[in-house]
Design a protein around this motif. Structure first.
Motif, PDB file in Angstrom:
ATOM      1  N   HIS A   1     -23.531  20.977 -19.088  1.00 28.81           N
ATOM      2  CA  HIS A   1     -23.680  22.057 -20.059  1.00 28.81           C
ATOM      3  C   HIS A   1     -24.168  23.319 -19.344  1.00 28.81           C
ATOM      4  O   HIS A   1     -25.131  23.259 -18.585  1.00 28.81           O
ATOM      5  N   LEU A   2     -23.511  24.421 -19.608  1.00 28.08           N
ATOM      6  CA  LEU A   2     -24.005  25.739 -19.202  1.00 28.08           C
ATOM      7  C   LEU A   2     -24.361  26.445 -20.503  1.00 28.08           C
ATOM      8  O   LEU A   2     -23.474  26.755 -21.296  1.00 28.08           O
ATOM      9  N   ASN A   3     -25.640  26.649 -20.720  1.00 29.09           N
ATOM     10  CA  ASN A   3     -26.139  27.078 -22.024  1.00 29.09           C
ATOM     11  C   ASN A   3     -26.478  28.559 -22.084  1.00 29.09           C
ATOM     12  O   ASN A   3     -27.187  29.068 -21.216  1.00 29.09           O
ATOM     13  N   ASP A   4     -25.994  29.201 -23.128  1.00 28.41           N
ATOM     14  CA  ASP A   4     -26.374  30.572 -23.466  1.00 28.41           C
ATOM     15  C   ASP A   4     -26.243  31.557 -22.306  1.00 28.41           C
ATOM     16  O   ASP A   4     -27.137  32.373 -22.067  1.00 28.41           O
ATOM     17  N   MET A   5     -25.120  31.500 -21.611  1.00 26.02           N
ATOM     18  CA  MET A   5     -24.843  32.520 -20.602  1.00 26.02           C
ATOM     19  C   MET A   5     -24.630  33.836 -21.349  1.00 26.02           C
ATOM     20  O   MET A   5     -23.962  33.854 -22.381  1.00 26.02           O
ATOM     21  N   GLU A   6     -25.185  34.912 -20.862  1.00 31.98           N
ATOM     22  CA  GLU A   6     -25.063  36.185 -21.563  1.00 31.98           C
ATOM     23  C   GLU A   6     -24.351  37.210 -20.688  1.00 31.98           C
ATOM     24  O   GLU A   6     -24.691  37.389 -19.522  1.00 31.98           O
ATOM     25  N   PHE A   7     -23.360  37.878 -21.302  1.00 30.84           N
ATOM     26  CA  PHE A   7     -22.551  38.872 -20.614  1.00 30.84           C
ATOM     27  C   PHE A   7     -22.338  40.067 -21.539  1.00 30.84           C
ATOM     28  O   PHE A   7     -22.534  39.976 -22.738  1.00 30.84           O
ATOM     29  N   TYR A   8     -21.893  41.162 -20.958  1.00 27.15           N
ATOM     30  CA  TYR A   8     -21.580  42.357 -21.734  1.00 27.15           C
ATOM     31  C   TYR A   8     -20.089  42.619 -21.607  1.00 27.15           C
ATOM     32  O   TYR A   8     -19.551  42.659 -20.500  1.00 27.15           O
ATOM     33  N   GLY A   9     -19.417  42.772 -22.752  1.00 30.07           N
ATOM     34  CA  GLY A   9     -17.979  42.986 -22.729  1.00 30.07           C
ATOM     35  C   GLY A   9     -17.531  43.935 -23.820  1.00 30.07           C
ATOM     36  O   GLY A   9     -18.332  44.411 -24.627  1.00 30.07           O
ATOM     37  N   TYR A  10     -16.231  44.161 -23.857  1.00 29.26           N
ATOM     38  CA  TYR A  10     -15.637  45.150 -24.760  1.00 29.26           C
ATOM     39  C   TYR A  10     -14.586  44.524 -25.673  1.00 29.26           C
ATOM     40  O   TYR A  10     -13.607  45.171 -26.040  1.00 29.26           O
ATOM     41  N   HIS A  11     -14.784  43.287 -26.063  1.00 28.84           N
ATOM     42  CA  HIS A  11     -13.841  42.584 -26.929  1.00 28.84           C
ATOM     43  C   HIS A  11     -14.087  42.955 -28.383  1.00 28.84           C
ATOM     44  O   HIS A  11     -15.232  43.145 -28.803  1.00 28.84           O
ATOM     45  N   GLY A  12     -13.010  43.039 -29.146  1.00 26.87           N
ATOM     46  CA  GLY A  12     -13.144  43.295 -30.566  1.00 26.87           C
ATOM     47  C   GLY A  12     -11.975  44.074 -31.113  1.00 26.87           C
ATOM     48  O   GLY A  12     -11.162  44.626 -30.374  1.00 26.87           O
ATOM     49  N   VAL A  13     -11.921  44.127 -32.412  1.00 26.17           N
ATOM     50  CA  VAL A  13     -10.854  44.818 -33.115  1.00 26.17           C
ATOM     51  C   VAL A  13     -11.256  46.255 -33.445  1.00 26.17           C
ATOM     52  O   VAL A  13     -10.441  47.168 -33.379  1.00 26.17           O
ATOM     53  N   LEU A  14     -12.519  46.445 -33.761  1.00 27.40           N
ATOM     54  CA  LEU A  14     -12.991  47.760 -34.195  1.00 27.40           C
ATOM     55  C   LEU A  14     -13.110  48.733 -33.020  1.00 27.40           C
ATOM     56  O   LEU A  14     -13.481  48.320 -31.906  1.00 27.40           O
ATOM     57  N   PRO A  15     -12.809  50.004 -33.256  1.00 26.30           N
ATOM     58  CA  PRO A  15     -12.853  50.993 -32.166  1.00 26.30           C
ATOM     59  C   PRO A  15     -14.204  51.059 -31.456  1.00 26.30           C
ATOM     60  O   PRO A  15     -14.252  51.207 -30.235  1.00 26.30           O
ATOM     61  N   GLU A  16     -15.308  50.948 -32.201  1.00 25.58           N
ATOM     62  CA  GLU A  16     -16.625  51.029 -31.558  1.00 25.58           C
ATOM     63  C   GLU A  16     -16.890  49.841 -30.632  1.00 25.58           C
ATOM     64  O   GLU A  16     -17.624  49.969 -29.655  1.00 25.58           O
ATOM     65  N   GLU A  17     -16.297  48.692 -30.915  1.00 27.75           N
ATOM     66  CA  GLU A  17     -16.452  47.536 -30.026  1.00 27.75           C
ATOM     67  C   GLU A  17     -15.764  47.799 -28.685  1.00 27.75           C
ATOM     68  O   GLU A  17     -16.270  47.422 -27.631  1.00 27.75           O
ATOM     69  N   LYS A  18     -14.604  48.430 -28.747  1.00 29.93           N
ATOM     70  CA  LYS A  18     -13.850  48.727 -27.530  1.00 29.93           C
ATOM     71  C   LYS A  18     -14.491  49.844 -26.719  1.00 29.93           C
ATOM     72  O   LYS A  18     -14.377  49.877 -25.503  1.00 29.93           O
ATOM     73  N   LYS A  19     -15.166  50.769 -27.407  1.00 24.89           N
ATOM     74  CA  LYS A  19     -15.760  51.913 -26.726  1.00 24.89           C
ATOM     75  C   LYS A  19     -17.172  51.620 -26.220  1.00 24.89           C
ATOM     76  O   LYS A  19     -17.521  51.900 -25.078  1.00 24.89           O
ATOM     77  N   LEU A  20     -18.010  51.054 -27.087  1.00 23.76           N
ATOM     78  CA  LEU A  20     -19.421  50.838 -26.751  1.00 23.76           C
ATOM     79  C   LEU A  20     -19.680  49.481 -26.105  1.00 23.76           C
ATOM     80  O   LEU A  20     -20.641  49.326 -25.359  1.00 23.76           O
ATOM     81  N   GLY A  21     -18.874  48.495 -26.429  1.00 23.26           N
ATOM     82  CA  GLY A  21     -19.107  47.148 -25.933  1.00 23.26           C
ATOM     83  C   GLY A  21     -20.269  46.480 -26.641  1.00 23.26           C
ATOM     84  O   GLY A  21     -20.909  47.070 -27.522  1.00 23.26           O
TER      85      GLY A  21
ATOM     86  N   SER B   1     -19.551  23.192 -22.433  1.00 22.48           N
ATOM     87  CA  SER B   1     -19.853  21.783 -22.162  1.00 22.48           C
ATOM     88  C   SER B   1     -18.603  21.145 -21.572  1.00 22.48           C
ATOM     89  O   SER B   1     -17.529  21.205 -22.175  1.00 22.48           O
ATOM     90  N   LEU B   2     -18.772  20.548 -20.394  1.00 15.66           N
ATOM     91  CA  LEU B   2     -17.656  19.935 -19.680  1.00 15.66           C
ATOM     92  C   LEU B   2     -17.781  18.421 -19.726  1.00 15.66           C
ATOM     93  O   LEU B   2     -18.822  17.873 -19.334  1.00 15.66           O
ATOM     94  N   ALA B   3     -16.745  17.750 -20.182  1.00 15.63           N
ATOM     95  CA  ALA B   3     -16.708  16.289 -20.158  1.00 15.63           C
ATOM     96  C   ALA B   3     -16.205  15.856 -18.782  1.00 15.63           C
ATOM     97  O   ALA B   3     -15.060  16.138 -18.412  1.00 15.63           O
ATOM     98  N   VAL B   4     -17.090  15.225 -18.022  1.00  9.37           N
ATOM     99  CA  VAL B   4     -16.776  14.818 -16.653  1.00  9.37           C
ATOM    100  C   VAL B   4     -17.446  13.475 -16.370  1.00  9.37           C
ATOM    101  O   VAL B   4     -18.369  13.077 -17.067  1.00  9.37           O
ATOM    102  N   SER B   5     -16.991  12.821 -15.332  1.00 10.92           N
ATOM    103  CA  SER B   5     -17.697  11.639 -14.854  1.00 10.92           C
ATOM    104  C   SER B   5     -18.650  12.079 -13.746  1.00 10.92           C
ATOM    105  O   SER B   5     -18.219  12.645 -12.740  1.00 10.92           O
TER     106      SER B   5
END
Length: 122
Positions: free
Chosen positions: A5-25, A33-37
Motif C-alpha cells: 500500500h502507498l497511502n495518501d500520496m499528495e500531488f498538485y495537478g491541473y485535472h478537471g472540467v472547470l476552467p479554474e481547475e485547469k488554470k489554478l490547479g 494498493s498492489l496485489a503481489v506475492s
C-alpha cells in the motif's frame, strides 16, 4: 495474496472540467494498493523479488503532475494501467483511490474521490 500500500500520496495537478481547475490547479491524494506475492522478497531480502514502491510513487506523480485530463476517473485508469503494464509478472491486481480534496463546487463535504480496482483475470 499479499499487498503493498502507498497511502495518501499528495500531488498538485491541473485535472478537471472547470476552467479554474485547469488554470489554478489543485491538490490530489492517491492511495494505491498492489496485489503481489511478497513471500520470496520477505525470505530473501531481495528488492528484485518485489515491486519497488519508489517507482510506483514516481509513476503516480508523473500522472498527477503531468498532462491534464478532465476526469479523475481517467487519471486513476492511467495509474492502474501503467502499474499493471510495468509489473506484468508481479502485480496481479491494483486498487487506486484518487481523491480531490478541494473541488471547486459549492457545498459542504470532505472531498470527492474515485475508487477503481483492476486485475489480471484468466
Amino acid at each position: 495474496m499479499d499487498y503493498i500500500h502507498l497511502n495518501d500520496m499528495e500531488f498538485y495537478g491541473y485535472h478537471g472540467v472547470l476552467p479554474e481547475e485547469k488554470k489554478l490547479g489543485q491538490r490530489f491524494r492517491v492511495t494505491v494498493s498492489l496485489a503481489v506475492s511478497l513471500e520470496d522478497a520477505g525470505l530473501t531480502d531481495d528488492l528484485e523479488k518485489t515491486v519497488n514502491y519508489a517507482e510506483v510513487y514516481d509513476l503516480c506523480k508523473m500522472v498527477i503532475e503531468g498532462e491534464p485530463v478532465k476526469l479523475i476517473e481517467t487519471a486513476a485508469e492511467i495509474i492502474a494501467s501503467g502499474i499493471l503494464e510495468s509489473y506484468p509478472e508481479k502485480v496481479s491486481g491494483i486498487r487506486v483511490v484518487l481523491v480531490k480534496p478541494d473541488p471547486p463546487i459549492p457545498g459542504h463535504y470532505a472531498s470527492v474521490s474515485v475508487d477503481i480496482t483492476r486485475g489480471r483475470f484468466e
